[in-house]
Design a protein around this motif. Structure first.
Motif, short mmCIF file in Angstrom:
data_model
loop_
_atom_site.label_atom_id
_atom_site.label_comp_id
_atom_site.label_asym_id
_atom_site.label_seq_id
_atom_site.Cartn_x
_atom_site.Cartn_y
_atom_site.Cartn_z
N LYS A 121 4.19 -7.39 2.49
CA LYS A 121 3.14 -8.37 2.16
C LYS A 121 3.51 -9.76 2.67
O LYS A 121 2.64 -10.52 3.09
CB LYS A 121 2.93 -8.42 0.64
CG LYS A 121 2.08 -7.29 0.12
CD LYS A 121 2.01 -7.16 -1.39
CE LYS A 121 1.74 -8.38 -2.16
NZ LYS A 121 1.61 -8.13 -3.61
N ALA A 122 4.80 -10.08 2.68
CA ALA A 122 5.26 -11.41 3.10
C ALA A 122 5.39 -11.53 4.62
O ALA A 122 5.49 -12.64 5.15
CB ALA A 122 6.60 -11.73 2.44
N ALA A 123 5.36 -10.41 5.33
CA ALA A 123 5.58 -10.42 6.78
C ALA A 123 4.36 -10.98 7.50
O ALA A 123 3.22 -10.77 7.11
CB ALA A 123 5.86 -9.00 7.28
N LYS A 124 4.63 -11.72 8.56
CA LYS A 124 3.59 -12.22 9.46
C LYS A 124 3.37 -11.15 10.52
O LYS A 124 4.20 -10.95 11.40
CB LYS A 124 4.03 -13.55 10.08
CG LYS A 124 3.07 -14.13 11.07
CD LYS A 124 1.88 -14.75 10.37
CE LYS A 124 1.05 -15.51 11.40
NZ LYS A 124 -0.33 -15.15 11.38
N GLU A 131 -6.85 -3.85 12.55
CA GLU A 131 -5.79 -2.96 12.05
C GLU A 131 -4.85 -3.70 11.10
O GLU A 131 -4.39 -3.11 10.11
CB GLU A 131 -5.02 -2.37 13.23
CG GLU A 131 -5.82 -1.34 14.00
CD GLU A 131 -5.05 -0.73 15.14
OE1 GLU A 131 -3.79 -0.83 15.15
OE2 GLU A 131 -5.69 -0.13 16.02
N ILE A 132 -4.58 -4.96 11.38
CA ILE A 132 -3.73 -5.76 10.48
C ILE A 132 -4.41 -5.89 9.12
O ILE A 132 -3.77 -5.71 8.08
CB ILE A 132 -3.43 -7.15 11.09
CG1 ILE A 132 -2.47 -7.00 12.29
CG2 ILE A 132 -2.83 -8.09 10.04
CD1 ILE A 132 -2.25 -8.28 13.06
N GLU A 133 -5.71 -6.20 9.11
CA GLU A 133 -6.44 -6.34 7.84
C GLU A 133 -6.43 -5.03 7.06
O GLU A 133 -6.24 -5.03 5.84
CB GLU A 133 -7.87 -6.80 8.10
CG GLU A 133 -7.97 -8.25 8.51
CD GLU A 133 -9.39 -8.67 8.88
OE1 GLU A 133 -10.33 -7.85 8.72
OE2 GLU A 133 -9.54 -9.82 9.32
N HIS A 134 -6.64 -3.92 7.77
CA HIS A 134 -6.61 -2.61 7.12
C HIS A 134 -5.22 -2.37 6.50
O HIS A 134 -5.11 -1.95 5.34
CB HIS A 134 -6.95 -1.51 8.13
CG HIS A 134 -6.72 -0.13 7.59
ND1 HIS A 134 -7.59 0.49 6.73
CD2 HIS A 134 -5.69 0.74 7.78
CE1 HIS A 134 -7.12 1.68 6.41
NE2 HIS A 134 -5.96 1.87 7.04
N PHE A 135 -4.18 -2.64 7.28
CA PHE A 135 -2.80 -2.42 6.81
C PHE A 135 -2.48 -3.31 5.63
O PHE A 135 -1.90 -2.87 4.63
CB PHE A 135 -1.82 -2.67 7.96
CG PHE A 135 -0.40 -2.35 7.62
CD1 PHE A 135 0.03 -1.04 7.49
CD2 PHE A 135 0.53 -3.37 7.43
CE1 PHE A 135 1.34 -0.75 7.17
CE2 PHE A 135 1.85 -3.09 7.12
CZ PHE A 135 2.25 -1.77 6.99
N GLN A 136 -2.89 -4.58 5.69
CA GLN A 136 -2.62 -5.51 4.59
C GLN A 136 -3.36 -5.10 3.32
O GLN A 136 -2.82 -5.21 2.21
CB GLN A 136 -3.00 -6.94 5.00
CG GLN A 136 -2.02 -7.55 5.98
CD GLN A 136 -2.46 -8.89 6.51
OE1 GLN A 136 -3.66 -9.17 6.66
NE2 GLN A 136 -1.48 -9.75 6.81
N THR A 137 -4.58 -4.60 3.46
CA THR A 137 -5.33 -4.11 2.29
C THR A 137 -4.61 -2.91 1.67
O THR A 137 -4.47 -2.82 0.45
CB THR A 137 -6.77 -3.74 2.69
OG1 THR A 137 -7.41 -4.91 3.21
CG2 THR A 137 -7.55 -3.20 1.51
N LEU A 138 -4.18 -2.00 2.53
CA LEU A 138 -3.43 -0.83 2.06
C LEU A 138 -2.18 -1.25 1.30
O LEU A 138 -1.94 -0.78 0.18
CB LEU A 138 -3.05 0.06 3.24
CG LEU A 138 -2.08 1.21 2.93
CD1 LEU A 138 -2.76 2.24 2.04
CD2 LEU A 138 -1.56 1.83 4.20
N ILE A 139 -1.40 -2.14 1.88
CA ILE A 139 -0.15 -2.60 1.25
C ILE A 139 -0.44 -3.29 -0.07
O ILE A 139 0.25 -3.07 -1.08
CB ILE A 139 0.64 -3.52 2.21
CG1 ILE A 139 1.07 -2.77 3.48
CG2 ILE A 139 1.84 -4.15 1.51
CD1 ILE A 139 1.88 -1.52 3.23
#
Length: 173
Positions: A121-124, A131-139
């Motif tokens: 969650k803290a990673a840039k 794909e980043i938004e999808h991954f961040q939502t998943l996390i």
């Protein structure tokens, strides 16, 4: 009503086999669960040799699994005056067993996942925005779920340590 008669040894054997299968479903080795079941089914402690004989496992396997059961706080080691052998005794209070299992699983499974999710969650992140938004939502969703599981585990621990709550739950069920 039909009463089914069975010798203690047969009942104990069925219990050991069933607990072993259940343990492997929970992510612990079948051998560890079988040793735990054996020790649970005896009111007094057993020596390494007695455990080996009952569950037909090698000394190394028994020693490794008994150490792990001690680490889980499900078994304790005891010495008897005049005996050279060590004896291993299972914790027999079902609520304490459940609490120790929950706490150990939380420590071994939930906490490492929580740390990883917090790190992610803290990673840039760099890459495709969608794909980043999808991954961040998943996390984020997984992190919320793991937090809820930790809260549930903490609540169960509090309930298990409160005799009034234990009686209340038993009365309700």
């Amino acid at each position: 009503m039909y009463i089914w008669r069975m010798k203690l040894e047969e009942g104990r054997s069925k219990f050991i086999q069933a607990w072993g299968s259940l343990g492997s479903s929970w992510g612990i080795s079948k051998s560890m669960a079988q040793i735990h079941a054996l020790l649970l089914s005896h009111p007094d402690g057993l020596s390494t040799d007695e455990i080996m004989e009952e569950v037909q496992l090698s000394r190394g396997n028994v020693n490794t699994n008994v150490r792990e059961l001690i680490n889980w706080r499900l078994v304790r080691k005891e010495t008897v005056l005049g005996e050279r052998k060590e004896f291993f005794i299972a914790l027999h209070d079902v609520h304490s067993i459940a609490q120790n299992i929950m706490e150990e699983r939380k420590r071994r499974e939930l906490e490492p996942v929580r740390r990883l999710l917090n790190e992610l969650k803290a990673a840039k992140l760099e890459g495709n925005k969608e794909e980043i938004e999808h991954f961040q939502t998943l996390i984020s969703d997984l992190s919320d779920f793991v937090s809820q599981m930790e809260n549930l585990t903490n609540l169960m621990t509090k309930i298990n340590s409160n005799n009034y709550m234990k009686k209340l739950i038993k009365a309700i069920s």
